[in-house]
Design an enzyme around this catalytic site. Structure first.
Site, PDB file in Angstrom:
ATOM      1  N   GLY A 297       8.264   2.150   8.157  1.00 47.60           N
ATOM      2  CA  GLY A 297       8.270   0.868   7.472  1.00 47.60           C
ATOM      3  C   GLY A 297       7.206   0.795   6.396  1.00 47.60           C
TER       4      GLY A 297
ATOM      5  N   GLY B  33       6.758   4.403   4.589  1.00 44.74           N
ATOM      6  CA  GLY B  33       7.057   5.675   5.236  1.00 44.74           C
ATOM      7  C   GLY B  33       8.251   5.534   6.147  1.00 44.74           C
ATOM      8  N   GLY B  34       8.396   6.506   7.065  1.00 47.75           N
ATOM      9  CA  GLY B  34       9.555   6.515   7.939  1.00 47.75           C
ATOM     10  C   GLY B  34       9.599   5.362   8.917  1.00 47.75           C
TER      11      GLY B  34
ATOM     12  CG  LEU C  23      -1.898  -1.141   1.375  1.00 43.75           C
ATOM     13  CD1 LEU C  23      -2.657  -1.022   2.682  1.00 43.75           C
ATOM     14  CD2 LEU C  23      -2.856  -1.168   0.205  1.00 43.75           C
ATOM     15  N   GLY C  24       2.019   1.194   0.594  1.00 40.44           N
ATOM     16  CA  GLY C  24       2.874   2.369   0.687  1.00 40.44           C
ATOM     17  C   GLY C  24       3.988   2.120   1.666  1.00 40.44           C
TER      18      GLY C  24
ATOM     19  CG  ASP D  54       5.773  12.110  10.475  1.00 38.21           C
ATOM     20  OD1 ASP D  54       5.932  13.237   9.968  1.00 38.21           O
ATOM     21  OD2 ASP D  54       6.008  11.056   9.875  1.00 38.21           O
TER      22      ASP D  54
END
Length: 830
Positions: free
Chosen positions: A494, A491-492, A488-489, A610
């Site tokens: 994982g 980020g910082g 799905l994506g 964040d």
């Protein structure tokens, strides 16, 4: 009789003054609990309060905040009885007298100085004034044991509590002293401050900063931070010297509760004299306890172990020879001015023998830290500390024979009595092991059975429905995500994969990276995250913790993340993905409510660290849910306000200025990030975007200039403005809130609860000041420092999108920024 009662009633009423001047002749009575002098806003009052010590029916005359004393007439030694009165005399003297004996307990010594009235102001300062309303005498200038915001503590002032005192030196150093002689704690100025001070002044700011100012200093120097620095609009903070010799910063809410937010001496046993003469301080868990060195001693007061110990037989009365009691992992505290006259470089045996043969020595400490130091103590006052972590051995002169304190399990008969219990425990442990082994064997043989799979799915469904975090095996999640194929994506923290659980629930599985915590700490943090439930927070379903595999399982968000709707060109969006203004406003409000819950409604405040559109997910009804909360602490278990800079993670454009200025990180840092997101919801472009339309200025700066001109239309996203009629008053309100949230100073930003009220129109909004670009930043990024930037895709638990980064953006969506530095801010942990 009726006339007498009426006169008493009138007299009692006359003693209650709220915000008015107190005139000569007016008094307070300990016998009348309702008699008091109050500040104009009724926050502070001057009255008699009961003595908390075990002295029956005694009182203090004190200025209090919600019952908390901030100044006591005469200090903690000025105890008055139930007949006491505090009177402003006609000669201008404020006097506390015990009525039963006419004994003067305390007085201000201000007679014949022209005093005509007194008042208690809204800062808690009680002032004696003359006809020209000049202050002749004030409690702020004569402190007892407390410093409050607005009060200046100078070199001429002293805080006292029992034998302990706090003084401010001409050099700017703060010192804690015992008996006005032993200096056991000093807080000096930073080595970067190279200035000769002329009149240093210590003050406590209302936001929780203890700072030092001086005419020769360009700005005030911060000495200490309260751990709740800049949090909460209605928190009263004060610095107090407690009777245990420690200086602390407290926070108090309107309910009157007190919470310690900073302590000068982190190890209470290092406070000289804490356990009295010949007492030994140690710890029972996290609590300091006082005891005697051995059975050769007895407590001075069995009801109060802090009063110290005394020998059962004094050395001079010893029928035989004196000997030395050996105390392992113990030391006798030695501070200036004792240090210079009592230190020697000798071995451990000589350290013991020199004290034994010396008539002027009663105790010694030999350090085992490689320094070879030996401290000898003379018969004045001996303060002991014992801990397994201390690299030292101490000796204390006693009249033999030595009788050690009893230890658990030292008696043979006791050990024999415990043996049957040991047998029972061993038998039960063996039976339990056999049962577990049988269950494991059964599972190994039947794990592939279809019937077992159905049972496992039913169990998972029950566990999921219960609300408790489900523990998944790594193989379960591999199976659910088909080998982690449907990404799905990332980020910082994982990568995120789509998965179907055993109960047919669609979920988002996040593989965590950079976890520093052990198994126990990881499970505790997972339990905290899973217990955080709110309509606008993404729910944690379960977790996996097997060796190096650490995964979190979240509910699946059908409509991806907010950035896929805000930052894509209009031609790439389907008609169903064009968010109208009503939908955008509801997303902004829902996000604010979710963050408010994390900051103000959870048992412990959770700072997200964040906040960005990638971490705001949308369900099938476009309701906003905040994701990734609590993960910053999982990756870095230390307090987010005090950490090495190498561990700080954030996202470019959303970092609050305090991240870059080495200041403590609080919930106000999330408020800044939310303000940037709020501005993006209105304008539909990245807050750090620079283009010809913005005259090459950072977008937030350009947007404020347009707002200041009244040109709100220029700020609004074309994708919204071209498709509907908008509530312009609501738009104006949202823009104003965003500018308040991105103020450079954390104290100027509102709490998230206030943000929700402003968005809903419950609270009026003043015009915000213009946002500033902080020194050391260029369009939201760090200038002149090393940065590690990694372009990422959607950092969410939602379907990935084919949308590309808008043309003209200088960086990709969701870019992470990691500040790298070797400097250490603080070593304190949560």
């Amino acid at each position: 009789m009726i006339t007498l009662i009426l006169l008493l009633f009138i007299a009692a009423a006359a003693t209650t003054v709220a915000g008015d001047d107190i005139l000569p002749g007016q008094s307070l009575s300990a016998a009348n609990p309702s008699s008091k002098w109050s500040s104009p806003n009724n926050t502070f009052s001057f009255s008699f309060i009961p003595n908390s010590q075990p002295q029956q029916n005694t009182f203090y005359a004190a200025v209090t905040y919600n019952g908390i004393p901030i100044w006591i007439a005469g200090g903690d030694s000025a105890v008055a009885d139930s007949t006491a009165t505090l009177t402003l005399l006609s000669d201008g003297n404020l006097r506390l007298v015990n009525g039963s004996t006419n004994h003067i307990v305390w007085q201000s010594n201000t007679a014949n100085r022209g005093i005509t009235k007194a008042s208690l102001d809204d800062t808690g300062n009680f002032v004696l004034k003359n006809d020209t309303v000049s202050s002749i005498w004030a409690t702020f200038d004569n402190p007892t044991d407390t410093i409050v915001p607005g009060q200046n503590f100078t070199t001429g002032n002293v805080l006292t509590s029992g034998l302990y005192s706090l003084k401010l030196m001409n050099s700017g150093n703060l010192t804690l002293r015992w008996n006005d002689s032993i200096v056991y704690w000093t807080l000096g100025l930073n080595s970067s401050v190279n200035t000769n001070l002329t009149s240093p002044t210590l003050g406590l700011q209302s936001i929780g900063i203890l700072s030092l100012s001086d005419p020769n200093l360009p700005t005030s120097v911060i000495m200490a931070y309260s751990s709740d620095y800049a949090e909460g609009p209605d928190i009263f903070r004060f610095t107090k010297l407690d009777n245990d010799g420690n200086l602390r910063i407290y926070s108090s809410s309107s309910a009157g509760s007190q919470n310690v937010r900073w302590a000068a001496v982190s190890d209470q046993c290092q406070v000289f004299g804490y356990c009295g003469n010949l007492g030994i301080c140690s710890y029972n868990g996290s609590n300091p306890v006082c005891g005697c060195p051995s059975q050769n001693f007895e407590p001075v007061d069995v009801r109060d172990t802090r009063q110290g110990c005394k020998r059962k037989v004094e050395i001079e009365n010893c029928p035989g020879n004196a000997t030395m009691l050996e105390l392992d992992n113990a030391k006798f505290l030695t501070y200036p001015p004792e240090l210079s006259s009592q230190v020697f470089f000798i071995g451990i045996s000589a350290c013991r023998l020199n004290c034994l043969v010396s008539g002027s020595c009663i105790a010694s400490t030999s350090l085992s830290d490689g320094t070879g130091l030996c401290y000898l103590k003379v018969p004045s006052f001996v303060s002991g500390y014992q801990s397994p972590a201390l690299p030292s051995t101490s000796y204390l002169k006693v009249c033999g024979p030595v009788s050690l304190n009893p230890t658990v399990g030292s008696n043979k008969s006791t050990r024999w009595k415990l043996r049957p219990w040991i047998v029972v425990v061993v038998v039960l442990a063996t039976l339990f092991g056999l049962v577990i082994g049988e269950i494991g064997l059964w599972y190994w043989c039947c794990r592939n059975s279809p019937k077992l799979g159905v049972m496992s799915a039913q169990y998972a469904l029950l566990e999921y429905a219960s609300g408790a975090p489900v523990q998944f095996s790594y193989k379960d999640l591999q199976r659910a995500t088909k080998g982690f194929k449907d990404k799905l994506g990332s980020g910082g923290f994982g990568a995120v994969y789509k998965g179907i659980l055993a109960n047919r629930t669609t979920a988002a599985v996040k593989q965590l990276e950079g976890i520093e915590q052990g198994e126990k700490q990881f499970r505790m943090e997972v339990a905290t995250i899973s217990s955080t439930h709110h309509l606008n927070l993404v729910r944690l379903i379960g977790f996996c913790s097997e060796g190096r595999h650490r995964l979190l399982v979240y509910e699946f968000m059908k409509n991806s993340s907010l950035d896929t709707f805000l930052f894509a060109p209009e031609e790439q969006l389907q008609s169903g993905k064009l968010l109208n203004w009503e939908c955008r406003f509801n997303i902004a409000l829902g996000t604010a409510k979710g963050i408010t819950y994390l900051h103000e409604e959870c048992r412990d405040c959770i700072v997200h660290c964040d906040i960005k559109p990638e971490n705001i997910l949308l369900d099938e009804n476009y309701n906003a849910k905040v994701s990734d909360f609590g993960l910053a602490k999982l990756v870095n278990p230390k307090d987010h306000r005090y950490r090495t800079l190498t561990s700080v993670r954030g996202t470019r454009g959303y970092l609050a200025p305090e991240w870059l200025a080495n200041l403590p990180i609080t919930s106000k840092s999330d408020v800044y990030s939310y303000g940037m997101v709020l501005l993006e919801i209105v304008c539909g472009r990245r807050n750090f975007e620079v283009s010809e339309k913005t005259n090459r200025k950072k977008f937030s700066v350009w947007a404020y200039e347009e707002f200041d001109k009244g040109n709100i239309e220029a700020i609004i996203d074309n994708k919204v403005r071209n498709h509907e009629q908008m509530d312009m008053e609501q738009v104006r309100r949202v823009i104003q809130v965003s500018f308040w949230c991105i103020q450079e100073q954390p104290s100027q930003r509102p709490m998230m609860g206030k943000v929700v009220q402003m968005l809903e129109g419950v609270t009026e909004i003043e015009k915000p000041p213009a946002p500033k670009v902080s020194p050391g930043t260029i369009d939201g990024s760090v200038a002149g420092s090393s940065m590690n930037m990694t372009s990422t895709s959607v950092s969410t638990f939602a379907p990935s999108s084919s949308l590309q980064t808008p043309k003209g953006s200088s960086f990709a969506s969701g870019m992470n920024v990691e500040r790298v530095s070797s400097s250490l801010l603080h070593s304190d942990s949560v």
